[in-house]
Design a protein around this motif. Structure first.
Motif, PDB file in Angstrom:
ATOM      1  N   LEU B  68     -10.289  50.446 -15.870  1.00  0.00           N
ATOM      2  CA  LEU B  68     -10.413  51.638 -16.517  1.00  0.00           C
ATOM      3  C   LEU B  68      -9.183  52.093 -16.666  1.00  0.00           C
ATOM      4  CD1 LEU B  68     -11.848  54.392 -17.260  1.00  0.00           C
ATOM      5  CD2 LEU B  68     -11.998  55.050 -14.858  1.00  0.00           C
ATOM      6  N   LEU B  69      -8.842  52.234 -18.219  1.00  0.00           N
ATOM      7  CA  LEU B  69      -7.385  52.619 -18.496  1.00  0.00           C
ATOM      8  C   LEU B  69      -7.461  54.164 -18.815  1.00  0.00           C
ATOM      9  CD1 LEU B  69      -4.349  51.676 -19.136  1.00  0.00           C
ATOM     10  CD2 LEU B  69      -5.114  51.870 -21.539  1.00  0.00           C
ATOM     11  N   LEU B  70      -6.493  54.899 -18.322  1.00  0.00           N
ATOM     12  CA  LEU B  70      -6.390  56.341 -18.604  1.00  0.00           C
ATOM     13  C   LEU B  70      -4.846  56.650 -19.299  1.00  0.00           C
ATOM     14  CD1 LEU B  70      -7.787  57.694 -15.197  1.00  0.00           C
ATOM     15  CD2 LEU B  70      -8.827  57.424 -17.434  1.00  0.00           C
ATOM     16  N   THR B  71      -4.931  57.329 -20.298  1.00  0.00           N
ATOM     17  CA  THR B  71      -3.636  57.541 -20.949  1.00  0.00           C
ATOM     18  C   THR B  71      -3.344  59.051 -20.652  1.00  0.00           C
ATOM     19  OG1 THR B  71      -4.844  58.136 -23.050  1.00  0.00           O
ATOM     20  CG2 THR B  71      -4.074  55.864 -22.883  1.00  0.00           C
ATOM     21  N   LYS B  72      -4.091  59.720 -19.787  1.00  0.00           N
ATOM     22  CA  LYS B  72      -3.861  61.180 -19.509  1.00  0.00           C
ATOM     23  C   LYS B  72      -3.696  60.969 -17.996  1.00  0.00           C
ATOM     24  CE  LYS B  72      -7.227  63.821 -20.390  1.00  0.00           C
ATOM     25  NZ  LYS B  72      -6.655  65.244 -20.904  1.00  0.00           N
ATOM     26  N   SER B  73      -2.147  61.211 -17.667  1.00  0.00           N
ATOM     27  CA  SER B  73      -1.900  61.207 -16.116  1.00  0.00           C
ATOM     28  C   SER B  73      -2.345  62.448 -15.412  1.00  0.00           C
ATOM     29  CB  SER B  73      -0.395  61.338 -16.112  1.00  0.00           C
ATOM     30  OG  SER B  73       0.010  62.452 -16.759  1.00  0.00           O
ATOM     31  N   ILE B  82     -14.135  59.549  -8.868  1.00  0.00           N
ATOM     32  CA  ILE B  82     -15.378  59.183  -9.511  1.00  0.00           C
ATOM     33  C   ILE B  82     -15.676  57.697  -9.681  1.00  0.00           C
ATOM     34  CG2 ILE B  82     -16.421  59.059 -11.907  1.00  0.00           C
ATOM     35  CD1 ILE B  82     -15.526  61.884 -12.256  1.00  0.00           C
ATOM     36  N   ALA B  83     -14.533  56.864  -9.886  1.00  0.00           N
ATOM     37  CA  ALA B  83     -14.823  55.400 -10.017  1.00  0.00           C
ATOM     38  C   ALA B  83     -15.345  54.922  -8.552  1.00  0.00           C
ATOM     39  CB  ALA B  83     -13.590  54.782 -10.323  1.00  0.00           C
ATOM     40  N   ALA B  84     -14.658  55.497  -7.410  1.00  0.00           N
ATOM     41  CA  ALA B  84     -15.058  55.007  -6.167  1.00  0.00           C
ATOM     42  C   ALA B  84     -16.358  55.229  -6.057  1.00  0.00           C
ATOM     43  CB  ALA B  84     -14.133  55.680  -5.091  1.00  0.00           C
ATOM     44  N   LYS B  85     -16.914  56.497  -6.430  1.00  0.00           N
ATOM     45  CA  LYS B  85     -18.388  56.484  -6.170  1.00  0.00           C
ATOM     46  C   LYS B  85     -19.003  55.752  -6.771  1.00  0.00           C
ATOM     47  CE  LYS B  85     -20.900  60.893  -5.653  1.00  0.00           C
ATOM     48  NZ  LYS B  85     -21.108  62.238  -5.712  1.00  0.00           N
ATOM     49  N   PHE B  86     -18.892  55.416  -8.128  1.00  0.00           N
ATOM     50  CA  PHE B  86     -19.627  54.364  -9.047  1.00  0.00           C
ATOM     51  C   PHE B  86     -19.821  53.216  -8.314  1.00  0.00           C
ATOM     52  CE2 PHE B  86     -19.850  51.380 -12.393  1.00  0.00           C
ATOM     53  CZ  PHE B  86     -21.255  51.852 -13.041  1.00  0.00           C
ATOM     54  N   CYS B  87     -18.572  52.821  -7.822  1.00  0.00           N
ATOM     55  CA  CYS B  87     -18.726  51.412  -7.061  1.00  0.00           C
ATOM     56  C   CYS B  87     -19.520  51.471  -6.022  1.00  0.00           C
ATOM     57  CB  CYS B  87     -17.417  50.933  -6.590  1.00  0.00           C
ATOM     58  SG  CYS B  87     -16.042  50.835  -8.219  1.00  0.00           S
ATOM     59  N   GLU B  88     -19.754  52.364  -5.018  1.00  0.00           N
ATOM     60  CA  GLU B  88     -20.571  52.579  -3.957  1.00  0.00           C
ATOM     61  C   GLU B  88     -21.711  52.731  -4.382  1.00  0.00           C
ATOM     62  OE1 GLU B  88     -20.821  56.660  -1.720  1.00  0.00           O
ATOM     63  OE2 GLU B  88     -18.615  56.046  -1.576  1.00  0.00           O
ATOM     64  N   GLU B  89     -22.320  53.134  -5.617  1.00  0.00           N
ATOM     65  CA  GLU B  89     -23.726  53.325  -5.973  1.00  0.00           C
ATOM     66  C   GLU B  89     -24.058  51.704  -6.578  1.00  0.00           C
ATOM     67  OE1 GLU B  89     -24.661  56.578  -8.417  1.00  0.00           O
ATOM     68  OE2 GLU B  89     -23.700  57.774  -6.794  1.00  0.00           O
ATOM     69  N   ASN B  90     -22.956  51.139  -6.954  1.00  0.00           N
ATOM     70  CA  ASN B  90     -23.236  50.157  -7.595  1.00  0.00           C
ATOM     71  C   ASN B  90     -22.498  48.535  -6.880  1.00  0.00           C
ATOM     72  OD1 ASN B  90     -24.658  50.318 -10.509  1.00  0.00           O
ATOM     73  ND2 ASN B  90     -23.121  52.072  -9.949  1.00  0.00           N
ATOM     74  N   PRO B  91     -23.068  48.153  -5.917  1.00  0.00           N
ATOM     75  CA  PRO B  91     -22.517  47.170  -5.052  1.00  0.00           C
ATOM     76  C   PRO B  91     -22.090  45.802  -5.895  1.00  0.00           C
ATOM     77  CG  PRO B  91     -24.642  47.808  -4.152  1.00  0.00           C
ATOM     78  CD  PRO B  91     -24.480  48.469  -5.350  1.00  0.00           C
ATOM     79  N   GLY B  92     -20.916  45.344  -5.742  1.00  0.00           N
ATOM     80  CA  GLY B  92     -20.614  44.330  -6.406  1.00  0.00           C
ATOM     81  C   GLY B  92     -19.627  44.528  -7.881  1.00  0.00           C
ATOM     82  N   VAL B  93     -19.608  45.879  -7.783  1.00  0.00           N
ATOM     83  CA  VAL B  93     -18.702  46.199  -9.178  1.00  0.00           C
ATOM     84  C   VAL B  93     -17.457  47.064  -8.487  1.00  0.00           C
ATOM     85  CG1 VAL B  93     -18.534  47.793 -10.998  1.00  0.00           C
ATOM     86  CG2 VAL B  93     -20.622  46.953 -10.322  1.00  0.00           C
ATOM     87  N   ASP B  96     -10.862  49.239 -11.654  1.00  0.00           N
ATOM     88  CA  ASP B  96      -9.725  49.304 -11.269  1.00  0.00           C
ATOM     89  C   ASP B  96      -8.814  50.387 -11.993  1.00  0.00           C
ATOM     90  OD1 ASP B  96      -7.735  48.258  -9.771  1.00  0.00           O
ATOM     91  OD2 ASP B  96      -7.555  46.360 -10.724  1.00  0.00           O
ATOM     92  N   VAL B  97      -8.662  51.472 -11.583  1.00  0.00           N
ATOM     93  CA  VAL B  97      -8.392  52.517 -12.434  1.00  0.00           C
ATOM     94  C   VAL B  97      -6.755  52.237 -12.710  1.00  0.00           C
ATOM     95  CG1 VAL B  97      -7.668  55.051 -12.734  1.00  0.00           C
ATOM     96  CG2 VAL B  97      -9.641  54.213 -11.421  1.00  0.00           C
ATOM     97  N   THR B  98      -6.184  52.414 -13.908  1.00  0.00           N
ATOM     98  CA  THR B  98      -4.782  52.292 -14.101  1.00  0.00           C
ATOM     99  C   THR B  98      -4.550  53.221 -15.177  1.00  0.00           C
ATOM    100  OG1 THR B  98      -5.339  50.594 -16.088  1.00  0.00           O
ATOM    101  CG2 THR B  98      -4.609  49.715 -14.082  1.00  0.00           C
ATOM    102  N   SER B  99      -3.204  53.661 -15.265  1.00  0.00           N
ATOM    103  CA  SER B  99      -2.947  54.736 -16.015  1.00  0.00           C
ATOM    104  C   SER B  99      -1.329  54.325 -16.585  1.00  0.00           C
ATOM    105  CB  SER B  99      -2.527  55.943 -15.275  1.00  0.00           C
ATOM    106  OG  SER B  99      -1.986  55.819 -14.516  1.00  0.00           O
ATOM    107  N   THR B 100      -1.196  55.007 -17.662  1.00  0.00           N
ATOM    108  CA  THR B 100       0.029  54.615 -18.339  1.00  0.00           C
ATOM    109  C   THR B 100       0.800  55.925 -19.105  1.00  0.00           C
ATOM    110  OG1 THR B 100       1.168  53.615 -19.864  1.00  0.00           O
ATOM    111  CG2 THR B 100      -1.201  53.900 -20.362  1.00  0.00           C
TER     112      THR B 100
END
Lengths: 278, 445, 299
Positions: B68-73, B82-93, B96-100
């Motif tokens: 998941l790439l974010l261009t807004k720091s 939010i991503a962590a929450k998503f992973c929690e609800e979807n095991p096996g997923v 990776d949040v990256t930003s620039t």
């Protein structure tokens, strides 16, 4: 005579110390700001960090991305330097010795020189396409790319230096029955060492600190980041926090500073042992 | 001596690395499961097939990692949550949040190499992204059910030739931030609603030795944005006005919008900090948050920064009053929206993530942290600092900001002249440079 | 044909040719593949209307090149870049040589001084730019106000007359290190007995510098010249970090202009055309320089 020299030395010291102040002051500010809280900094940027504030620095150093970036940077730099050691002096040797008689090698030399003058932007996007087609958008790929990009400057420096070395010693080695490879490794390579030191330091510093190439090739996740990318991305995220910003500055330059402190003698020695002789 | 040692180490490293390089392809596929799946999707661009590939990957590797790439720091920390929450609800997923910090370069190079991140934030109203949508870089999500939960104005803005490629999460609105503590300390209790009131308040602050208006004029990107947003407020249809200039029907010096822009800036510059030309946006935002300034032009996205700087800051955003006293509309833009790329490693999960973002509780979570006006149905927008803006949006007193209509590059072309004007107040030079900028850019597009 | 000797030599040459080819091949291949090939692709793009993102584009011939001078931007940027480069080269050579001569004196703590003077070289130019950007805002005005110097009582980067000098200063702050060390190396190649002899003959300091030092370090000057020339003409990092070309366009170098056109305005093909044109200008300048130094060497 003696007196005159003494006076001059005083002047020398004054000038040198002035220069040191110019060099140190920005570094001093960088370091103390990293070790002060924002509140401390906003009172004065010049005071010593008393009490010392370690939170920002800790935050950077406990970030796993920092260490990964550090390892990546070391890895890339090492490959590029190794490539430079193996490829550039031998290539320059061939080019320098064949240039006077062979049109082909002369063309190769000018072909290489051309690279010095080509602005980076011309090849930037094509490079991205090329590297991704070859699946080389990773630290190893970047290292190979950097070796290729350093060819022109390295060869330019080596060939210039070779020109000043008379071929007598090689002739002697040949008469003694040494083959080209032997001649190169036992006679030419040692003679090139001072210039090799210069080239390695120059390229090493470039690779270590380069921003643009990593930005375009290693932006697929922090696992690939180099220290400059880490610093840039981290800093844009916390740009409002001076303490943290400067802590990332410090953290990203610290490895090289430490390395320099230990290797200072060989680096300065290598550079000044007659890198360019006439 | 040391040098020799060093060269030995280098040589050893090279030997290792040349081995790696020699078996190039092999090495690449071995390195990470990600590389493998990228290859898989590249080879089978057809949708259904690549989905299969993704599932295969999930089955064999047991885990899918999406980037998941974010261009807004400023949204990085909330998206990590939010991503962590998503992973929690979807095991096996794994997400990776990256930003620039340099989105323009990164997105471009990733697109050129056909390796866009699986999920990223896009700006569907901008030409740059519209071009990419048309070229098939992103998944067409027109038929997605959850789009019905998105506010219709926002959907209209992100429409691209009748299709949708992004889920708009929030709308940014633009206006003037007021630091209410600073105003209160100087006897001002309400935000101004007309230009005269604003100037009167500035006068009061100035008389009390307070920097009334922060203008970070060193930051040319911020200058450009201020120009674009406020020019739009002065005239909601600047495209046509500038077109006249480009067509030779009007000269820049006769343009009412450009003239008004000069007028109002001349006014405001009386009340700004001495070093406004040396001030960057982040510095201005910090000064504003810490009570070293009364007003600052910005959009809803700044609230997060203000609160990070000073959690106790008491600020309020109000509409930029029309400098000529005409009615004011609030410029809005799509602030954050998410898209999944057509090279996404597992589109099913990617789409699931977009759906997840529109879920009421998640959208609420996002909205609370982000501060922009949420576009998702059912999200309660209870940010007191932005109450004025919510009213404007609810009453439809808004317009889509100019940059979405301007020919590509106009904002970047005209901004140098704007910055010069803010420094030297030379109108003739400003009109001349604007004339040239408008002519050049309109001719190119 | 002097059979024996010649055949020995040509045998050696034949053997050497093979080895030399082997020596040249890897570098040549890497360079051609990862450097020249992208450049050729770039040149091709410059004849299209590609915006850097879309998958399709049209061939438009030399239109992009014809557009370079449509506005004064390129000329302005080129003049700025040339002015900047000339100053950078001159200051680098003058100060680099000056500092090297100071560091070459037999004084106590020489190693210490040499060590310190090399420190800025190990930092990244982007970091250096960002650090000085902060220093210019927070610290310089404090000093300026304290000393009552009007010009620097505000951020000097905001002053259209000062901004270039600040960037130049920062560039030198870091960029002087390697040239200084190269000069130092050059100075050590001057045989000391020449100095002693000249001193005995009562030669003035200037004469010693002019007739002994200069001839020995001339090759270093030429290397430093080429490297600094390249650095100056391509200057980007410092400007990006400190002024982004501002105020207005007063510090916009060609590299910044290319960046602006290619990356903020999506005129990628046009930006490449500008870059190629710039490359030609640089190559022309360098060709002249190489021609003259070769001539000197021949004499």
């Amino acid at each position: 005579m003696v007196e005159g020299r003494k006076q001059n030395n005083v002047l020398t010291y004054i000038l040198l110390v002035l220069g040191i102040m110019l060099i140190i002051l920005p570094l001093y500010v960088t370091f103390v700001t990293a070790f002060k809280s924002d509140a401390q900094s906003s009172k004065s940027f010049f005071t010593l960090p008393i009490p010392i504030y370690l939170e920002s620095f800790k935050e950077v150093l406990t970030n796993e991305r920092y260490w990964k970036a550090f390892i990546n940077t070391v890895y890339i730099t090492a490959i590029v330097l190794a490539g430079n050691i193996i490829i550039m002096p031998s290539m320059s040797y061939a080019v320098a010795r064949k240039m006077p008689t062979s049109m082909g090698y002369r063309l190769v030399y000018y072909f290489l020189l051309l690279g010095i003058f080509i602005p980076f932007q011309v090849k930037m996007m094509p490079l991205v396409k090329l590297l991704s087609a070859l699946n080389m958008m990773n630290p190893t790929g970047l290292a190979i790319l950097c070796i290729s990009s350093s060819t022109c400057e390295s060869v330019f420096l080596f060939v210039g230096y070779m020109g000043a070395i008379p071929p007598d010693m090689e002739e002697a080695a040949w008469i003694d029955g040494a083959g080209t490879l032997r001649t190169y490794s036992s006679v030419v390579f040692p003679l090139l060492k001072p210039m090799l030191a210069t080239v390695l330091i120059k390229q090493g510093l470039w690779i270590w600190n380069d921003f643009m190439l990593p930005l375009i090739t290693l932006n697929r996740g922090w696992q690939d980041w180099t220290l400059t990318l880490f610093q840039y991305n981290f800093q844009t995220e916390y740009s409002i926090n001076y303490s943290l910003t400067f802590a990332t500055f410090v953290a990203s330059m610290l490895p090289l500073l430490i390395f320099y402190c230990f290797m200072q003698k060989s680096i300065i020695g290598g550079l000044t042992s007659g890198a360019v002789k006439s | 001596m040391k040098f020799k040692k060093l060269s030995v180490v280098m040589a050893a490293l090279l030997a290792a690395s040349s081995l790696l390089a020699a078996c190039g392809g092999k090495n690449e596929t071995q390195s990470t499961p990600e590389a493998e799946s990228t290859e898989a999707t590249e080879q089978e661009p057809a949708e259904a097939e690549s989905e299969d590939a993704g599932q295969e990957d999930a089955a064999s590797g047991g885990e899918v990692t999406l980037e998941l790439l974010l261009t807004k720091s400023e949204i990085v920390s909330i998206m990590e949550e939010i991503a962590a929450k998503f992973c929690e609800e979807n095991p096996g997923v794994k997400i990776d949040v990256t930003s620039t910090g340099d989105g323009a370069t990164v997105v471009r190079t990733r697109a050129a190499s056909n390796e866009l991140p699986d999920i990223m934030n896009t700006y569907p109203a901008e030409d740059f992204y519209k071009d990419m949508f048309r070229d098939g870089y992103f998944e067409d999500i027109t038929d997605a059910e959850y789009l019905s939960k998105v506010n219709s104005t926002a959907m209209e803005m992100s429409n691209c030739d009748g299709n949708y490629y992004a889920v708009p999460m929030s709308l940014s609105t633009y206006g003037i931030y007021a630091n209410m503590d600073v105003l209160g300390a100087n006897g001002i209790t309400e935000t101004p609603s007309t230009w005269e009131e604003l100037i009167a308040d500035c006068e009061t602050l100035k008389a009390n030795g307070v920097t009334a208006f922060l203008l970070p004029n060193k930051d040319v990107g911020n200058v450009a944005q201020r120009f674009e947003r406020t020019a739009g407020i002065i005239n909601n249809d600047t495209y046509s006005e500038f077109k006249k200039i480009a067509d030779g029907e009007m000269e820049a010096k006769d343009s009412p919008t450009l003239q008004t822009w000069c007028d109002y800036n001349e006014d405001l510059l009386n009340y700004t900090a001495d070093d406004h030309m040396g001030m960057d946006y982040d510095i201005a935002a910090a000064e504003f948050s810490n009570g070293n300034g009364g007003f600052m032009l910005s959009g809803t996205w700044m609230l997060a920064t203000v609160q990070k700087n000073n959690p106790d800051a008491n600020v309020e955003l109000f509409a930029f009053p029309h400098p000529r006293g005409e009615t004011t509309k609030v410029p809005v833009n799509i602030d954050t929206s998410f898209s999944i790329s057509s090279t996404c490693k597992d589109k099913e999960i990617g789409l699931k993530f977009l759906e997840f973002m529109t879920r009421e509780d998640i959208a609420q979570m996002y909205c609370d942290a982000d501060g922009n006006v949420s576009t998702i149905e059912g999200v309660e927008y209870s940010i007191p600092q932005h109450a004025n803006m919510k009213t404007a949006v609810d009453e439809g007193n808004i317009f889509l900001t100019a940059v979405n209509f301007w020919p590509t590059g106009l904002r970047e072309e005209i901004r140098d002249g704007c910055q010069m004007f803010l420094g030297d107040l030379d109108r003739d030079a400003f009109f001349e440079s604007s004339q040239e900028a408008i002519e050049t850019i309109y001719a190119d597009n | 044909m002097g059979e024996k000797k010649k055949s020995g030599r040509s045998k050696r040459d034949r053997g050497r040719n093979g080895a030399f080819l082997l020596f040249t091949a890897p570098g040549f291949f890497l360079y051609s593949f990862f450097f020249i090939m992208p450049v050729i692709m770039g040149i091709y793009y410059s004849t299209t209307d590609w915006d850097g993102i879309t998958k399709s584009y049209n061939f438009i011939g030399f239109d992009n090149y014809l557009k370079i001078f449509r506005t004064g931007q390129f000329t302005d940027a080129l003049f700025f870049t040339i002015k900047y480069t000339v100053l950078l080269v001159v200051f680098t050579i003058v100060f680099g040589l000056g500092i090297a001569m100071l560091l070459n004196r037999k004084i106590k703590g020489r190693t210490f001084f040499r060590g310190i003077y090399f420190i800025p070289a190990v930092l990244s130019s982007l970091t250096v730019g960002l650090i000085f950007n902060k220093i210019c805002y927070y610290i310089i005005p404090v000093i300026g106000k304290f000393l009552h110097i009007q010009a620097i009582s505000q951020n000097p980067l905001a002053d259209k007359n000062l901004a270039m000098w600040v960037i130049l200063f920062v560039n030198l702050w870091q960029g002087l290190c390697i040239p200084t060390l190269l000069f130092l190396a050059g100075l050590q190649s001057v045989p000391t007995d020449l100095y002693d002899g000249a001193a005995l003959d009562g030669a003035s300091a200037w004469d010693i510098f002019r007739y002994i030092t200069v001839p020995f370090i001339l090759p270093v000057v030429s290397v430093v010249f080429v490297l600094t020339l390249k650095g100056g003409l391509m200057v980007f990092d410092y400007i990006k970090a400190m002024t982004e070309g501002g105020p207005g366009n007063t510090t916009r170098s060609v590299a910044m202009l290319i960046y602006k056109h290619g990356f903020t305005q999506n005129k990628y093909a046009f930006a490449i055309a500008e870059a190629i044109f710039m490359g030609l200008v640089v190559a022309a300048i360098s060709a002249v320089q190489i021609y003259f130094t070769d001539k000197k060497k021949a004499v």
